[in-house]
Enzyme design. Sequence first.
Site, PDB file in Angstrom:
ATOM      1  CG  ASN A   1       4.312  -1.770   5.384  1.00 11.23           C
ATOM      2  OD1 ASN A   1       5.443  -2.089   5.760  1.00 11.23           O
ATOM      3  ND2 ASN A   1       3.351  -2.663   5.301  1.00 11.23           N
TER       4      ASN A   1
ATOM      5  CB  CYS B   1      -0.977  -0.035   1.170  1.00 12.28           C
ATOM      6  SG  CYS B   1      -0.196   0.026   2.789  1.00 12.28           S
TER       7      CYS B   1
ATOM      8  CG  ASP C   1      -5.428   5.701   2.541  1.00 15.72           C
ATOM      9  OD1 ASP C   1      -5.433   5.212   3.687  1.00 15.72           O
ATOM     10  OD2 ASP C   1      -4.628   6.567   2.154  1.00 15.72           O
TER      11      ASP C   1
ATOM     12  CB  CYS D   1      -3.814   1.635   6.957  1.00 20.51           C
ATOM     13  SG  CYS D   1      -3.583   3.128   7.939  1.00 20.51           S
ATOM     14  NE  ARG D   2      -4.394   1.509   1.674  1.00 25.49           N
ATOM     15  CZ  ARG D   2      -4.170   2.289   0.638  1.00 25.49           C
ATOM     16  NH1 ARG D   2      -4.988   2.227  -0.408  1.00 25.49           N
ATOM     17  NH2 ARG D   2      -3.145   3.122   0.622  1.00 25.49           N
ATOM     18  CB  SER D   3       0.332  -3.469   2.850  1.00 25.06           C
ATOM     19  OG  SER D   3       1.143  -2.539   3.504  1.00 25.06           O
TER      20      SER D   3
HETATM   21  P1  4NP Z   1      -1.784   2.796   4.097  1.00 24.51           P
HETATM   22  O1  4NP Z   1      -2.476   4.128   4.681  1.00 24.51           O
HETATM   23  O2  4NP Z   1      -1.203   3.168   2.759  1.00 24.51           O
HETATM   24  O3  4NP Z   1      -2.912   1.852   3.977  1.00 24.51           O
HETATM   25  O4  4NP Z   1      -0.720   2.370   5.100  1.00 24.51           O
HETATM   26  C1  4NP Z   1      -1.840   5.366   4.754  1.00 24.51           C
HETATM   27  C2  4NP Z   1      -0.941   5.621   5.758  1.00 24.51           C
HETATM   28  C3  4NP Z   1      -0.381   6.872   5.858  1.00 24.51           C
HETATM   29  C4  4NP Z   1      -0.688   7.849   4.937  1.00 24.51           C
HETATM   30  C5  4NP Z   1      -1.578   7.596   3.933  1.00 24.51           C
HETATM   31  C6  4NP Z   1      -2.159   6.339   3.838  1.00 24.51           C
HETATM   32  N1  4NP Z   1      -0.110   9.147   5.053  1.00 24.51           N
HETATM   33  O5  4NP Z   1      -0.465  10.016   4.256  1.00 24.51           O
HETATM   34  O6  4NP Z   1       0.729   9.377   5.935  1.00 24.51           O
END
Ligand code: 4NP
Length: 157
Positions: free
Chosen positions: A19, A16, A121, A21-23
């Site tokens: 790294n 993602c 997201d 939340c989703r992955s």
């Molecule tokens: P992820 O979520 O890609 O699922 O881990 C996010 C985590 C952090 C951010 C965006 C999405 N950020 O903008 O910091």
Amino acid sequence: MLSSESEPQIKALVVCLGNICRSPMGEAVLKDIATKRGVQVHVDSCGTAGYHVGEEPDERYNNVSIDSLARQISTSDFVRFTHILAADENNLRHLESMKPHNATAEVRLWGSYHDNKAIPDPYYGGMNGFEKVFQQCIRLSHAFLDEVVGKAEAKEV
Ligand code: 4NP
């Protein structure tokens, strides 16, 4: 060279943006479902961005324990893994743009194994976004294993 019998044929990397939340959720769910189905799969996760490197998964996953520290994708991942599973189209584009010439991994939107949908997201949203990610990862894990385990078994015959 013969590969070791204990080394899984399928090595999947869930990717993602951050790294956190989703992955990491995808990694935990895919590992769990592969174990329950009795399939040997090596699973890891990472982010296309480096903003959260070294961090634990988002604390809003307060009801699941996920063993993962954030790391950023590297070009060696394209040869270390057999399947790279992108959470959304932005991640997929980023992966395609950095894919090295010697890449051996198949790089696809994870949703392409199921319904072609991205994993939204949840970072800037509420708790229900995290629950939805969890449920979507269950469906995508089954769909991924349905496709790749069948192919891996067919190759062995
Ligand atoms: P992820 O979520 O890609 O699922 O881990 C996010 C985590 C952090 C951010 C965006 C999405 N950020 O903008 O910091």
